[in-house]
Design an enzyme around this catalytic site. Sequence first.
Site, short mmCIF file in Angstrom:
data_model
loop_
_atom_site.label_atom_id
_atom_site.label_comp_id
_atom_site.label_asym_id
_atom_site.label_seq_id
_atom_site.Cartn_x
_atom_site.Cartn_y
_atom_site.Cartn_z
N LYS A 132 0.84 -1.20 0.00
CA LYS A 132 0.00 0.00 0.00
C LYS A 132 0.88 1.25 0.00
O LYS A 132 2.02 1.21 0.46
CB LYS A 132 -0.86 0.03 1.28
N ARG A 173 -10.43 -11.45 1.67
CA ARG A 173 -11.32 -12.48 1.10
C ARG A 173 -10.67 -13.85 1.15
O ARG A 173 -11.36 -14.87 1.15
CB ARG A 173 -11.70 -12.08 -0.33
#
Length: 494
Positions: free
Chosen positions: A275, A349
Amino acid sequence: MHISLEVGDYLKHSCPVLAVGCFEEDGDLEWITRLDRAMEGRLLPLCRQEDFAGKLDKTKMVHSLGRLPAERILLIGLGKRKDFTVERLRRASGTMVQVLKKARLERGSSLLHSAAGDDTDKIRAVAEGALLGSYEFSQYKTASGEESAVAELTFLCHDKNVRTKVESFVAEAICVCEATFFARDLVSQPGNVATPAYLADKGLEMAAGYGIACRALERDELERLGMGAMLAVSRGSHEPPRFITLEYRSGKVKSRPIVLVGKGVTFDSGGISLKPRAGMERMKDDMAGAAAVLGTLKAAAALRLPLHLVGLVPAAENLPGGSAYKPGDVVTAMSGKTIEIVNTDAEGRLLLCDALYYAQRYHPAAIIDVATLTGACVVALGNVATGLMGNNSGLKRALTRAGEASGERLWELPLWEEYGELMKSDIADLKNAGGPTAGTISAGWFLQQFVGRSHWAHLDIAGTAWEEKGQPHIPKGATGVGVRLLIEYLRSIC
Ligand code: BES
Ligand code: MN
Ligand code: ZN
């Protein structure tokens, strides 16, 4: 903050400050009129002054100068009567606590709970708003802060019957708020403290206090179970993963359980798909779903809800270490499905898909997962609502209603089959990230591939888990979102 109850006439009640609610264009509520008379007609004009006038979020502190046993009166604006909601009452009650805190008043008394009738939901809302607004996370401040905390709030009741009623609802609100604080504390903890092992310890400790069965599976067991997706995420960090299971069943209940699943990424750096640096510190809150699940089990047990409830928390840290999983890798989930990794930052996920598959073992009546899953959800709904997706309209409707009642609102996004196109891989059954469009939905669609035929709902709390500015009943920082919502939902099905 402690809430106590007292029966008596507010005109005879001595206290440092007496808080009362006022509607806009309506200074004539019974208690305002009586207080005004005791104040020799000086209260109403102040009440109607332009800077207050009962407007929402506005307050006015008035000194009684010896005309009343109460030293001060705190007027709290409730806005227009026709726009009144229980959530506004929660806000107003939070505002009351914020004002007392700023004025360094350690004790106060309140009539707010009777501002709009003594209904259950209103009494609860006032207690919740005050408690939620009083929260602070100050563990790492070595010098004590400027503002002193409000230690005691007294709810004034006009007779014994009202007192008994208020007492039980306040007790319920305390259970739910303490569980919310438990969740907020977990989320507030920095990543160097709140590791997967720490989450497991906190879960075990909490569970032991309530007779909830709890286990924390370690890496070797996850390998035996074949949780290849979850394990892939954990590989980039020296912090070993945990898979926490909790089971609460009140005595007589024989029904199939509700299974709650919470994303427990204790820090999300993005991994190899790193990130950007700005704001990365916030990614310690990537276990807010886990915190919501642990908090909900705590509250359900404290309230002795007649339920069968299971909590599953896959916990891992997402870092770009030497053995980290990489874009292009293919991993095999516990369900047997293969997943091409195209972005290591779509890690949540991967934890959830193994946990959702594992959830089938319980033959659940419903599965609800809670996760800070996508930045796209923050773009779509901001911090005002949690994203809702799912495969069962009854479940979605019940959750939506619980969102309205609790103030933790939900908004649905569709999972139409066309969105599945985004997740097709050339080399494996699925890929773990779609393109730049419909990011929240494609994540939801991915999860749906692992729930089988179970009734399932997915709550994306990426926007609602953290409060940037601070609201009266939601101080800046971790919100503990999910606990109040899920308890409201569970109550509705008991
Ligand atoms: N934990 C983040 C989602 C998030 C972002 C929560 C901002 C709160 C604030 C999640 O793991 C993530 O990184 N999601 C990616 C998915 C993408 C790579 C498909 C995202 O949203 O960018
Ligand atoms: Mn991520
Ligand atoms: Zn994440």
